[in-house]
Design an enzyme around this catalytic site. Structure first.
Site, PDB file in Angstrom:
ATOM      1  N   TYR A  60       0.957  -1.262   0.093  1.00 19.03           N
ATOM      2  CA  TYR A  60       0.164  -0.108  -0.110  1.00 19.03           C
ATOM      3  C   TYR A  60       0.918   1.117  -0.070  1.00 19.03           C
ATOM      4  O   TYR A  60       0.562   2.119  -0.722  1.00 19.03           O
ATOM      5  CB  TYR A  60      -0.850  -0.084   1.498  1.00 19.03           C
ATOM      6  CG  TYR A  60      -1.943   1.239   1.168  1.00 19.03           C
ATOM      7  CD1 TYR A  60      -3.058   1.140   0.371  1.00 19.03           C
ATOM      8  CD2 TYR A  60      -1.681   2.040   2.154  1.00 19.03           C
ATOM      9  CE1 TYR A  60      -4.003   2.252   0.788  1.00 19.03           C
ATOM     10  CE2 TYR A  60      -2.590   3.298   2.349  1.00 19.03           C
ATOM     11  CZ  TYR A  60      -3.736   3.261   1.648  1.00 19.03           C
ATOM     12  OH  TYR A  60      -4.518   4.179   1.750  1.00 19.03           O
ATOM     13  N   LYS A  98       1.186   4.116  -2.877  1.00 14.21           N
ATOM     14  CA  LYS A  98       0.741   5.602  -2.679  1.00 14.21           C
ATOM     15  C   LYS A  98       2.076   6.582  -2.828  1.00 14.21           C
ATOM     16  O   LYS A  98       2.182   7.720  -3.337  1.00 14.21           O
ATOM     17  CB  LYS A  98       0.342   5.792  -1.113  1.00 14.21           C
ATOM     18  CG  LYS A  98      -1.159   5.232  -0.879  1.00 14.21           C
ATOM     19  CD  LYS A  98      -2.092   5.821  -1.862  1.00 14.21           C
ATOM     20  CE  LYS A  98      -3.472   5.114  -1.434  1.00 14.21           C
ATOM     21  NZ  LYS A  98      -4.441   5.609  -2.396  1.00 14.21           N
TER      22      LYS A  98
HETATM   23  P1  NAI Z   1     -13.428   2.837   0.819  1.00 15.15           P
HETATM   24  O1  NAI Z   1     -12.946   1.281   0.753  1.00 15.15           O
HETATM   25  O2  NAI Z   1     -14.505   3.373   1.858  1.00 15.15           O
HETATM   26  O3  NAI Z   1     -13.813   3.313  -0.495  1.00 15.15           O
HETATM   27  C1  NAI Z   1     -13.023   2.827  -1.642  1.00 15.15           C
HETATM   28  C2  NAI Z   1     -13.893   2.800  -2.756  1.00 15.15           C
HETATM   29  O4  NAI Z   1     -13.153   2.121  -4.025  1.00 15.15           O
HETATM   30  C3  NAI Z   1     -14.958   1.555  -2.426  1.00 15.15           C
HETATM   31  O5  NAI Z   1     -16.156   2.019  -2.866  1.00 15.15           O
HETATM   32  C4  NAI Z   1     -14.460   0.575  -3.417  1.00 15.15           C
HETATM   33  O6  NAI Z   1     -15.518  -0.170  -4.099  1.00 15.15           O
HETATM   34  C5  NAI Z   1     -13.717   1.264  -4.534  1.00 15.15           C
HETATM   35  N1  NAI Z   1     -12.981   0.380  -5.536  1.00 15.15           N
HETATM   36  C6  NAI Z   1     -11.979  -0.441  -5.022  1.00 15.15           C
HETATM   37  N2  NAI Z   1     -11.532  -1.083  -5.931  1.00 15.15           N
HETATM   38  C7  NAI Z   1     -11.866  -0.577  -7.212  1.00 15.15           C
HETATM   39  C8  NAI Z   1     -11.567  -0.570  -8.471  1.00 15.15           C
HETATM   40  N3  NAI Z   1     -10.792  -1.387  -9.118  1.00 15.15           N
HETATM   41  N4  NAI Z   1     -12.403   0.324  -9.533  1.00 15.15           N
HETATM   42  C9  NAI Z   1     -12.940   1.156  -9.117  1.00 15.15           C
HETATM   43  N5  NAI Z   1     -13.608   1.349  -7.627  1.00 15.15           N
HETATM   44  C10 NAI Z   1     -12.811   0.419  -6.589  1.00 15.15           C
HETATM   45  O7  NAI Z   1     -11.907   3.493   1.193  1.00 15.15           O
HETATM   46  P2  NAI Z   1     -11.660   5.050   1.712  1.00 15.15           P
HETATM   47  O8  NAI Z   1     -11.352   4.934   3.283  1.00 15.15           O
HETATM   48  O9  NAI Z   1     -13.105   5.896   1.429  1.00 15.15           O
HETATM   49  O10 NAI Z   1     -10.541   5.303   0.809  1.00 15.15           O
HETATM   50  C11 NAI Z   1     -10.527   6.117  -0.391  1.00 15.15           C
HETATM   51  C12 NAI Z   1      -9.285   6.715  -0.606  1.00 15.15           C
HETATM   52  O11 NAI Z   1      -8.551   7.038   0.148  1.00 15.15           O
HETATM   53  C13 NAI Z   1      -8.390   5.379  -1.076  1.00 15.15           C
HETATM   54  O12 NAI Z   1      -7.422   5.453  -2.133  1.00 15.15           O
HETATM   55  C14 NAI Z   1      -7.383   5.309   0.192  1.00 15.15           C
HETATM   56  O13 NAI Z   1      -6.209   4.482  -0.156  1.00 15.15           O
HETATM   57  C15 NAI Z   1      -7.277   6.606   0.743  1.00 15.15           C
HETATM   58  N6  NAI Z   1      -7.107   7.221   1.835  1.00 15.15           N
HETATM   59  C16 NAI Z   1      -7.732   6.571   3.060  1.00 15.15           C
HETATM   60  C17 NAI Z   1      -7.467   6.873   4.070  1.00 15.15           C
HETATM   61  C18 NAI Z   1      -8.417   6.379   5.308  1.00 15.15           C
HETATM   62  O14 NAI Z   1      -7.903   6.668   6.526  1.00 15.15           O
HETATM   63  N7  NAI Z   1      -9.598   6.009   5.185  1.00 15.15           N
HETATM   64  C19 NAI Z   1      -6.301   7.486   4.512  1.00 15.15           C
HETATM   65  C20 NAI Z   1      -5.591   7.896   3.297  1.00 15.15           C
HETATM   66  C21 NAI Z   1      -5.766   7.442   2.024  1.00 15.15           C
END
Ligand code: NAI
Length: 247
Positions: free
Chosen positions: A155, A159
Site C-alpha cells: 500500500y 501511494k
Molecule cells: P473505501 O474502501 O471506503 O472506498 C473505496 C472505494 O473504492 C470503494 O467504494 C470501492 O468499491 C472502490 N474500489 C475499490 N477497487 C476499485 C476498482 N478496482 N475500481 C473502481 N473502484 C474501486 O475507502 P476510503 O477510506 O474511502 O478510501 C478512499 C481512498 O482514500 C483510497 O485511495 C485510500 O487509499 C485513501 N486513503 C484513505 C485513508 C483512510 O484513513 N481512510 C487515509 C489515506 C488515504
C-alpha cells in the site's frame, strides 16, 4: 459556486472518502460521474443522494484497472456532459501483511488498483482535457506513501508511486493548463479504517498533533479547493491532510 457545467469523474465514489468528495463537488454545482466496482444498485443509491443537490449524475460500474472500461467511462461522460473538467483518482484498497508473509497476489492487487488504476483513469481522460486546454486531476495518495508503514509495504509503495506519478503528470500536462495534484490523508474514519484494532487506533491518535482522526469532510474540502480556480497556480503539489502527523 464556480463548478456549474463542469463534469467530475470520481473513482471509488459509492462510499467513504470518494462518496463525500462527490457530494462536496455536487453541492458546488458540478455534474458527477460516480465510478465504482460495487454492485450497480449501490452506485445508483449513492448517485440518487447526489441528485438531491440538483446536479446531474452518471452511475457507472467500472474497474479502474481496465483501460477499456475507463475509456468507456470517459466516452460516456463526454457524450452526456460534453466535457471532463475534473478527475478524482480515489479508488483504493488495502491488503495488509508484514512483508515476510505478503503474497504475490496481495502485492500485485494493491499496486494494480491503487497505482496502475490512477494511471489508467488519467490516461482515459487526458486527451479530452488536453483538447479543452483545461482540467483538474486530484490523486488520493496517503501519508504512508511519505512515511512508510509496517505491514503496508504494498500500500505505501502504491501511494508513494502515486506521488511520483502526480508530479510527472503535472509536468507533462502543465502546458495544456491541466493541474495535477495529490492529497495525502492521514487517519480518516471510514470503512477502510473501521476494522483496525482499538490499540492500533490509540497508537495512531498519539501521533496526531491535532489529537483527532480526520473526517471525510476534512478530505473533501481540501480536494474541492484543488479542483477550484482558487488553486489555479498550484500543480504537482502533495497536500497533507493529517492533523499534523508526519510533518
Ligand atoms: P473505501 O474502501 O471506503 O472506498 C473505496 C472505494 O473504492 C470503494 O467504494 C470501492 O468499491 C472502490 N474500489 C475499490 N477497487 C476499485 C476498482 N478496482 N475500481 C473502481 N473502484 C474501486 O475507502 P476510503 O477510506 O474511502 O478510501 C478512499 C481512498 O482514500 C483510497 O485511495 C485510500 O487509499 C485513501 N486513503 C484513505 C485513508 C483512510 O484513513 N481512510 C487515509 C489515506 C488515504
Amino acid at each position: 459556486m464556480g463548478f456549474e457545467g463542469k463534469a467530475a469523474i470520481i473513482t471509488g465514489a459509492a462510499r467513504g472518502i470518494g462518496g463525500e468528495i462527490a457530494i462536496a463537488l455536487a453541492k458546488a454545482g458540478a455534474d458527477i460521474v460516480l465510478v465504482d466496482v460495487l454492485p450497480q444498485e449501490e452506485i445508483d443509491a449513492a448517485a440518487k443522494e447526489i441528485e438531491a443537490t440538483g446536479v446531474r449524475t452518471l452511475a457507472l460500474k467500472a474497474d479502474v484497472t481496465s483501460m477499456d472500461q475507463m475509456n468507456e467511462v470517459a466516452a460516456k461522460t463526454v457524450e452526456t456532459f460534453g466535457n471532463i473538467s475534473i478527475l478524482i483518482n480515489n479508488a483504493g484498497i488495502t491488503r495488509d501483511s508484514l512483508a515476510l508473509r505478503m503474497t504475490d497476489e496481495q502485492w500485485d492487487l494493491v499496486i494494480a488498483v491503487n497505482l496502475k488504476g490512477t494511471f489508467v483513469a488519467t490516461r482515459a481522460v487526458m486527451r479530452q482535457m488536453m483538447k479543452q486546454r483545461a482540467g483538474k486531476i486530484v490523486n488520493i495518495a496517503s501519508i504512508v506513501g511519505v512515511m512508510g508503514n509496517a505491514g503496508q509495504a504494498n500500500y505505501s509503495a502504491s501511494k508513494a508511486g502515486i506521488i511520483g506519478l502526480t508530479k510527472s503528470m503535472a509536468k507533462e500536462l502543465a502546458a495544456r493548463n491541466i493541474n495535477v495534484n495529490a492529497v495525502a490523508p492521514g487517519f480518516i474514519a471510514t470503512a477502510m479504517t473501521d476494522h483496525l484494532a482499538d490499540n492500533v487506533k490509540e497508537q495512531m491518535l498519539a501521533q496526531i498533533p491535532l489529537k483527532r482522526f480526520g473526517s471525510v469532510e476534512d478530505v473533501s474540502r481540501a480536494v474541492k479547493f484543488l479542483c477550484s480556480e482558487d488553486s489555479a497556480y498550484v500543480t504537482g503539489h502533495v497536500l497533507h491532510i493529517t492533523g499534523g502527523m508526519g510533518m
